[in-house]
Design an enzyme around this catalytic site. Structure first.
Site, mmCIF file in Angstrom:
data_model
loop_
_atom_site.group_PDB
_atom_site.id
_atom_site.type_symbol
_atom_site.label_atom_id
_atom_site.label_comp_id
_atom_site.label_asym_id
_atom_site.label_seq_id
_atom_site.Cartn_x
_atom_site.Cartn_y
_atom_site.Cartn_z
ATOM 1 N N HIS A 70 0.818 -1.214 0.000
ATOM 2 C CA HIS A 70 0.000 0.000 0.000
ATOM 3 C C HIS A 70 0.850 1.262 0.000
ATOM 4 C CE1 HIS A 70 0.282 0.959 4.425
ATOM 5 N NE2 HIS A 70 0.416 -0.350 4.541
ATOM 6 N N ASP A 187 6.130 2.026 6.386
ATOM 7 C CA ASP A 187 4.879 1.278 6.302
ATOM 8 C C ASP A 187 3.931 2.076 5.407
ATOM 9 O OD1 ASP A 187 2.493 -0.072 6.769
ATOM 10 O OD2 ASP A 187 2.259 0.664 8.815
ATOM 11 N N GLU A 221 -5.294 1.041 2.759
ATOM 12 C CA GLU A 221 -4.945 -0.020 3.699
ATOM 13 C C GLU A 221 -4.961 0.473 5.133
ATOM 14 O OE1 GLU A 221 -2.580 -2.772 6.175
ATOM 15 O OE2 GLU A 221 -2.302 -0.622 5.831
ATOM 16 N N GLU A 222 -4.466 1.691 5.373
ATOM 17 C CA GLU A 222 -4.365 2.192 6.748
ATOM 18 C C GLU A 222 -5.726 2.412 7.411
ATOM 19 O OE1 GLU A 222 -1.888 2.137 8.522
ATOM 20 O OE2 GLU A 222 -0.070 2.426 7.355
#
Length: 345
Positions: A70, A187, A221-222
């Site tokens: 992502h 991330d 995604e987060e």
């Protein structure tokens, strides 16, 4: 692409991608950056309606597999404009807000303007506020100070800043001579860089893959629904996301992590076991871990009703959702495991 160097390529691409603001829901420029590079390398791409990018790698069989990483990050959004000309905010994703105190940021307005600012606790000065060093830091006790001459709400509104504008955090990117990469939002932009590096390597070395492969770059995604819908032909999906480091975990910054189970439950036994065997065969730095407070794009895909086998791997990243750091050795092991999977099936 003569004299292709994977390390140089991945680290250069990562630094450029990390510098592009892309909190969940505001990923257009980051997706465009990845798409343009994939197409420059000669790959066909497509997008779904919510903005996820799909990159196609033709294979030598009728089977289709997927990799997902992502490009969206944590961030903030303007909740309201205060009477004193500062901004109240709400979080996008799950940042560790005390680490945001003192961080520089950028406010993106709906009409394309960008203003800089600083995120601060409401008790800003030790010379003024007795509680400055000990006050709680959360969305109700912090604000954004805009780098413009504003004294009240009306001044801010004249700039074009309004409720719902995205606030992106300065990632503070550094690559050290010792091989460390430190930045916010490794991330999961560091995994995206690894996957694009694989695309470049396959082209440079004129290598094929065993199965038709869909590389998915997701954008939500987060906030939990990044790859909730994937191309129907995908039979197995590997999320490439960060490996956690901390108490009761084996992972370090020098490893590729293979996650057996996270908050969504165990990943597919056969696919996870196959990745472990590939890591052993390649003599990689790898660990197997369990992440009880974690979910991935595969979690979203399974909850979305996709009939797939799923697994999760990624490089070890320290201080996740804070000031993150990883090392080239962990990235290299992740890349090599993915190449073994793609080439050997």
């Amino acid at each position: 692409m003569e004299n292709f160097n994977m390390k140089d390529y991945v680290l250069n691409f990562a630094q450029q991608l990390l510098a592009i603001d892309s909190p969940s829901g505001y990923c257009m420029k980051a997706i465009q950056f990845v798409q343009e590079e994939a197409e420059r390398l000669g790959y066909a791409t497509s997008s779904n309606k919510k903005g996820n990018l799909v990159i196609d790698i033709p294979g030598d069989s009728d089977k289709t597999v997927g990799l997902s990483a992502h490009v969206d990050t944590l961030g903030l959004m303007v909740r309201s404009v205060k009477a004193d000309g500062t901004l109240a905010f709400t979080t996008v994703g799950g940042p560790i807000l005390p680490t945001y105190d003192g961080e520089y940021c950028r406010i993106h307005t709906r009409d394309g303007k960008v203003y800089t600012g600083t995120i601060l606790g409401n008790a800003t000065s030790i010379h003024v506020h007795k509680e400055a060093a000990t006050a709680k830091r959360d969305s109700d006790t912090m604000h954004v100070r805009i780098d413009e001459r504003v004294e009240n709400k009306e001044d801010v509104l004249k700039l074009g800043i309004q409720n719902g504008d995205f606030i992106a955090i300065d990632p503070k990117i550094q690559v050290t001579e010792a091989g460390f990469v430190k930045s916010r939002f490794l991330d999961d932009k560091i995994s995206v860089a690894c996957m694009v590096g694989i695309l470049a390597h396959l082209k440079a070395a004129q290598l094929g893959v065993r199965h038709n492969t869909k590389v998915i770059i997701s954008t939500y995604e987060e906030v939990g629904h990044g790859s909730s819908q994937i191309p129907a032909e995908i039979e197995e999906l590997i999320a490439v996301d960060m490996g956690c480091i901390g108490d009761d975990l084996a992972c370090t910054e020098y490893d590729v992590s293979i996650c057996a189970k996270d908050a969504s439950g165990p990943y597919d036994y056969a696919l996870t076991s196959r990745l472990i065997e590939l890591a052993k065969g390649e003599e990689l730095n790898y660990v197997v871990d369990i992440y009880p407070m974690y979910g991935s794009d595969v979690s979203a895909a399974l909850r979305g009703g996709n009939d797939i086998r799923g697994a999760l791997i990624g490089p070890g990243v320290a201080a996740s959702h804070g000031m993150e750091r990883t090392h080239w050795e962990g990235l290299d092991s992740t890349i090599r495991l993915l190449l073994a999977y793609l080439r050997e099936g």
